[in-house]
Design a protein around this motif. Structure first.
Motif, PDB file in Angstrom:
ATOM      1  N   VAL A  15       4.333  11.620   2.885  1.00 44.87           N
ATOM      2  CA  VAL A  15       2.870  11.602   2.916  1.00 44.87           C
ATOM      3  C   VAL A  15       2.397  12.893   3.578  1.00 44.87           C
ATOM      4  CG1 VAL A  15       0.829  10.426   3.821  1.00 44.87           C
ATOM      5  CG2 VAL A  15       2.780   9.094   2.987  1.00 44.87           C
ATOM      6  N   MET A  57      -2.423  11.752   1.469  1.00 49.80           N
ATOM      7  CA  MET A  57      -2.657  10.684   2.435  1.00 49.80           C
ATOM      8  C   MET A  57      -3.454   9.525   1.847  1.00 49.80           C
ATOM      9  SD  MET A  57      -4.364  11.094   6.221  1.00 49.80           S
ATOM     10  CE  MET A  57      -3.240  12.439   6.604  1.00 49.80           C
ATOM     11  N   THR A  61      -1.485   6.856  -0.354  1.00 50.95           N
ATOM     12  CA  THR A  61      -0.316   6.169   0.211  1.00 50.95           C
ATOM     13  C   THR A  61      -0.216   4.728  -0.261  1.00 50.95           C
ATOM     14  OG1 THR A  61      -0.493   7.566   2.183  1.00 50.95           O
ATOM     15  CG2 THR A  61       0.875   5.588   2.345  1.00 50.95           C
ATOM     16  N   TYR A  74       0.863   4.381  -3.832  1.00 49.56           N
ATOM     17  CA  TYR A  74       2.285   4.670  -4.010  1.00 49.56           C
ATOM     18  C   TYR A  74       3.131   3.448  -3.654  1.00 49.56           C
ATOM     19  CZ  TYR A  74       6.692   7.237  -3.943  1.00 49.56           C
ATOM     20  OH  TYR A  74       7.976   7.654  -4.202  1.00 49.56           O
ATOM     21  N   ILE A 129       9.574   6.371   2.366  1.00 53.82           N
ATOM     22  CA  ILE A 129       8.393   7.229   2.436  1.00 53.82           C
ATOM     23  C   ILE A 129       8.248   7.695   3.875  1.00 53.82           C
ATOM     24  CG2 ILE A 129       6.744   5.335   2.789  1.00 53.82           C
ATOM     25  CD1 ILE A 129       4.847   6.975   0.889  1.00 53.82           C
ATOM     26  N   LEU A 154       6.420   9.472   7.106  1.00 54.89           N
ATOM     27  CA  LEU A 154       5.150   9.727   7.785  1.00 54.89           C
ATOM     28  C   LEU A 154       5.428  10.563   9.025  1.00 54.89           C
ATOM     29  CD1 LEU A 154       3.638   6.101   7.822  1.00 54.89           C
ATOM     30  CD2 LEU A 154       3.275   7.856   6.087  1.00 54.89           C
TER      31      LEU A 154
END
Length: 305
Positions: free
Chosen positions: A147, A174, A177, A180, A191, A193
């Motif tokens: 992200v 962002m 997210t 996704y 994923i 962050l």
């Protein structure tokens, strides 16, 4: 038939060609250039030098001023190397990058994949955070996404997105997210962050002590983990030697644990994932303080009231 629109203004094309030409230079040559970047940032421009010193003094109140300044200079040398390494992503071969990224315990990632679970990988601005995404894609093919916050400049947004996705990883804006997660649920993906971003009071952050100062942290990891029953890993990355990185995962409370703690009376108990992430990051920063991004205005926000 009309031509496809340019992704950015025409006058950025020479800069694009220059950066791509530099990216094709060997890393050994780029590290020579990094020495010049280091001298420029640390001694000529003194880029955010006051911010770096202020952050280090608060983070390490037990250290003498001479040691604080030494760590600051070591940071600028690390930062200069990271800059040329990020540029090298435009041309580095998959085999070379894979050789330079060592995952010490990949089974913590592949275990949830076997159960078709999402893995939240919580990272920070430590080591080389840009190499990490592409390195994870090479280690776990077809599994990695990161992200990111889109840049305002169209050229640099296009260029950085190309770097991040060139070796196969997904770059997720962002605001995309949640989409996704919905599109790829039950597919066994991770994923990433960067959870050390500075969250302001308007973001309803979780406030906790971080390196001797109160800091607000985004709580999106808690919500996503609960909603999608994610496994959660802290991702520690450190420079082992020049151009080589070691990545170690630490298991954090998962989505079920976060759901069970959501109504706990104590705030730290209500955000077990974020609290555990902060403590892991503190430990890593103390181990190699020069490898954290001290130019980052991490403590710029204050709690309302």
């Amino acid at each position: 038939m009309s031509a496809a629109p340019r992704p950015y203004a025409w006058y950025f094309y020479p800069l694009n060609w220059l950066l791509l030409a530099l990216a094709h230079l060997p890393l050994a040559v780029l590290y020579v250039a990094a020495r010049g970047i280091y001298l420029l940032l640390a001694y000529v421009v003194r880029y955010r030098w006051r911010v770096v010193l202020d952050n280090l003094r608060h983070a390490f109140p037990e250290k003498e001023e001479a040691e604080i300044r030494q760590i600051g200079r070591q940071f600028y040398w690390h930062f200069a190397q990271v800059l040329v390494e990020i540029l090298k992503l435009a041309a580095i071969s998959p085999a070379e990058l894979h050789r330079r990224m060592h995952f010490t315990n990949p089974e913590l990632m592949t275990g949830p994949f076997a159960q078709n679970r999402f893995v939240l990988s919580l990272g920070s601005h430590r080591g080389n955070w840009e190499w990490l995404l592409s390195g994870a894609e090479l280690e776990f093919p077809g599994r990695a996404a990161g992200v990111y916050k889109p840049l305002n400049n169209r050229f640099f947004e296009h260029f950085m997105r190309r770097l991040r996705t060139r070796l196969g990883a997904d770059a997720v804006p962002m605001l995309g997210t949640l989409r996704y997660f919905v599109q790829h649920r039950r597919q066994g993906r991770t994923i990433s962050l960067l959870t050390d971003q500075a969250a302001g009071p308007e973001d309803r952050p979780y406030w906790t002590s971080f390196m001797h100062r109160e800091a607000g942290f985004y709580t999106s990891a808690e919500r996503l983990a609960q909603q999608f029953d994610c496994a959660v890993l802290y991702v520690g990355i450190r420079r082992a030697r020049r151009g080589y990185y070691e990545i170690t995962f630490t298991q954090l409370p998962d989505g079920q644990a976060a759901t069970a703690a959501a109504h706990a009376p104590d705030e730290a108990q209500r955000y077990p994932i974020t609290e555990a992430f902060v403590r892991c990051l503190e430990t890593d920063i103390r181990a190699t303080p020069e490898q954290y991004l001290w130019t980052h205005r991490r403590w710029k926000h204050k709690r309302n009231g």
